[in-house]
Enzyme design. Structure first.
Site, short mmCIF file in Angstrom:
data_model
loop_
_atom_site.label_atom_id
_atom_site.label_comp_id
_atom_site.label_asym_id
_atom_site.label_seq_id
_atom_site.Cartn_x
_atom_site.Cartn_y
_atom_site.Cartn_z
N GLY A 297 6.73 -10.54 2.58
CA GLY A 297 6.89 -11.06 1.69
C GLY A 297 7.63 -10.06 0.57
CG HIS B 198 -5.19 -1.82 -7.21
ND1 HIS B 198 -4.09 -1.25 -8.03
CD2 HIS B 198 -4.75 -2.94 -6.93
CE1 HIS B 198 -3.14 -2.29 -8.24
NE2 HIS B 198 -3.28 -3.23 -7.27
CG ASN C 111 -4.16 -6.58 -4.95
OD1 ASN C 111 -4.53 -5.53 -4.95
ND2 ASN C 111 -2.96 -7.00 -5.70
N1 NAD Z 1 -2.30 -3.07 -3.90
C1 NAD Z 1 -1.14 -3.26 -4.75
O1 NAD Z 1 -1.03 -2.35 -5.85
C2 NAD Z 1 -0.27 -4.58 -4.80
C3 NAD Z 1 0.66 -4.60 -5.42
C4 NAD Z 1 1.55 -5.68 -5.24
C5 NAD Z 1 1.14 -6.84 -4.62
N2 NAD Z 1 0.03 -6.49 -3.86
C6 NAD Z 1 -0.50 -7.75 -2.99
O2 NAD Z 1 0.11 -7.46 -1.82
C7 NAD Z 1 0.01 -8.90 -0.99
C8 NAD Z 1 1.45 -9.38 -0.82
O3 NAD Z 1 2.18 -9.65 -1.85
P1 NAD Z 1 3.67 -10.26 -2.01
O4 NAD Z 1 4.15 -10.48 -3.35
O5 NAD Z 1 4.52 -9.77 -0.78
O6 NAD Z 1 3.15 -11.65 -1.31
P2 NAD Z 1 4.24 -12.87 -0.84
O7 NAD Z 1 3.43 -14.31 -0.96
O8 NAD Z 1 5.55 -12.64 -1.25
O9 NAD Z 1 4.37 -12.41 0.63
C9 NAD Z 1 3.06 -12.42 1.76
C10 NAD Z 1 3.75 -12.47 3.18
O10 NAD Z 1 2.45 -12.54 4.00
C11 NAD Z 1 2.79 -13.50 5.19
N3 NAD Z 1 1.70 -13.96 5.66
C12 NAD Z 1 0.67 -14.45 5.07
N4 NAD Z 1 -0.31 -14.95 6.08
C13 NAD Z 1 -0.12 -14.19 7.17
C14 NAD Z 1 -0.76 -13.88 8.56
N5 NAD Z 1 -1.78 -14.56 8.69
N6 NAD Z 1 -0.08 -13.28 9.32
C15 NAD Z 1 1.46 -12.41 8.95
N7 NAD Z 1 1.93 -12.83 7.81
C16 NAD Z 1 1.24 -13.65 6.96
C17 NAD Z 1 3.62 -14.77 4.30
O11 NAD Z 1 4.18 -15.55 5.29
C18 NAD Z 1 4.52 -14.17 3.41
O12 NAD Z 1 5.73 -13.67 3.81
C19 NAD Z 1 -0.71 -9.58 -2.19
O13 NAD Z 1 -2.12 -9.60 -1.80
C20 NAD Z 1 -0.63 -8.94 -3.38
O14 NAD Z 1 -1.44 -9.38 -4.60
C21 NAD Z 1 -0.76 -5.41 -3.95
#
Ligand code: NAD
Length: 277
Positions: free
Chosen positions: A10, A168, A121
């Site tokens: 994503g 976090h 997250n």
């Molecule tokens: N730790 C941090 O500092 C931080 C910062 C930003 C985002 N995040 C987290 O990272 C995660 C992703 O964020 P994003 O903006 O890229 O989300 P997003 O919705 O844009 O992308 C998530 C991707 O995961 C894929 N996905 C979902 N289930 C799946 C599975 N079972 N197998 C394979 N792929 C799968 C989806 O198809 C999608 O392409 C979220 O949990 C977000 O909160 C964490």
């Protein structure tokens, strides 16, 4: 040779893949997402990027078995749209825990034996859940943790000798700044999210920084989320990392009694959230 897998392409995963290409941090990328069309599109666009670069990177699509020989796998699968309608702060956990239940057995079956960097997250809770469901050595499962929060705090405070430890999340503990600045820094992620409906650059470059330290064998100590055996959970503190070992050393900085109390509250928050799975 450095093979790195990314699960979840994503906003975060695709930005990370782009960053790793630009910084030549991998020679092979294994790109996995349940949305196959998304993987195809990202591979097409990354191939265009590679035409402008002096180095070659092999791009491998959607094949868990290719992770067997990967040194690092970054877990960033999720569904950021959950936050649009979230009614409580654990709404994302319900979705991401389900994704861990889908991904963990596949990762285990692939024969992967390297290091996991977990970003999804709630970061500290998901890192522990992923470690528990894969059964992997917890020293080799690392959450991206508060490196990103520390960077945000540096920018808010306008100084570099600051540090964020603990969760976090909202209970994080900012050190060497006033409480007001610490609280402002913690809100930065939400300010970005409110306009962009995702955040990606900050976290992708933080993960790239962790990978740089690992790949180049730098002994830099970073605030990342690692397992504390005594507490039985993941949270961020200063940590030295290496490949293939994972965690070399965790260091809790000297804390005032008030900071130590806040850190324990943060750890308790993470533990309570884990119980909600
Ligand atoms: N730790 C941090 O500092 C931080 C910062 C930003 C985002 N995040 C987290 O990272 C995660 C992703 O964020 P994003 O903006 O890229 O989300 P997003 O919705 O844009 O992308 C998530 C991707 O995961 C894929 N996905 C979902 N289930 C799946 C599975 N079972 N197998 C394979 N792929 C799968 C989806 O198809 C999608 O392409 C979220 O949990 C977000 O909160 C964490």
């Amino acid at each position: 040779m450095m093979r790195i897998g990314i699960i979840g392409l994503g906003h975060v995963g695709s930005t990370l893949a782009y960053t790793l290409c630009l910084q030549a941090l991998a020679t092979e990328l294994v790109l996995i997402d349940k949305n196959e069309a998304k993987v195809d599109a990202e591979v097409l666009e990354l191939s265009d990027v590679l035409c402008n670069l002096a180095h070659e990177i092999k791009l491998i699509k959607n094949d868990y078995s290719e992770l067997e020989t990967a040194e690092i796998v970054v877990f960033c699968a999720g569904d950021i749209t959950v936050l649009e309608t979230a009614t409580d702060r654990l709404a994302e956990l319900r979705v991401t825990a389900e994704i861990v239940r889908d991904v963990a057995p596949r990762l285990k079956r692939s024969g992967f034996s390297g290091l996991i960097l977990s970003v999804t997250n709630p970061c500290d809770v998901i890192a522990l859940y992923l470690a528990n469901l894969t059964g992997f050595d917890k020293q080799k499962v690392i959450g991206s943790g508060t490196l990103i929060d520390t960077n945000r705090l540096k920018n808010r405070a306008g100084k570099t000798d600051v540090l964020v430890i603990g969760e976090h999340g909202e209970s994080q503990v900012a050190l060497h700044v006033s409480e007001t600045i610490g609280k402002l820094a913690a809100k930065t992620g939400w300010e970005i999210y409110a306009v962009k409906h995702h955040t990606a650059f900050g976290i992708a470059s933080s993960v790239a920084k962790i990978i740089t330290v690992l790949v180049k064998g730098e002994q830099t100590i970073l605030p990342v989320s690692t397992y504390d055996q005594v507490q039985g959970c993941y949270y961020s503190t200063l940590t030295e990392l290496s490949l293939p070992k994972g965690v070399v050393k965790r260091v809790i900085p000297t804390l005032t009694s008030q900071e130590a109390e806040r850190l324990q509250q943060s750890i308790d928050t993470i533990k309570q959230n884990y119980q909600q799975i």
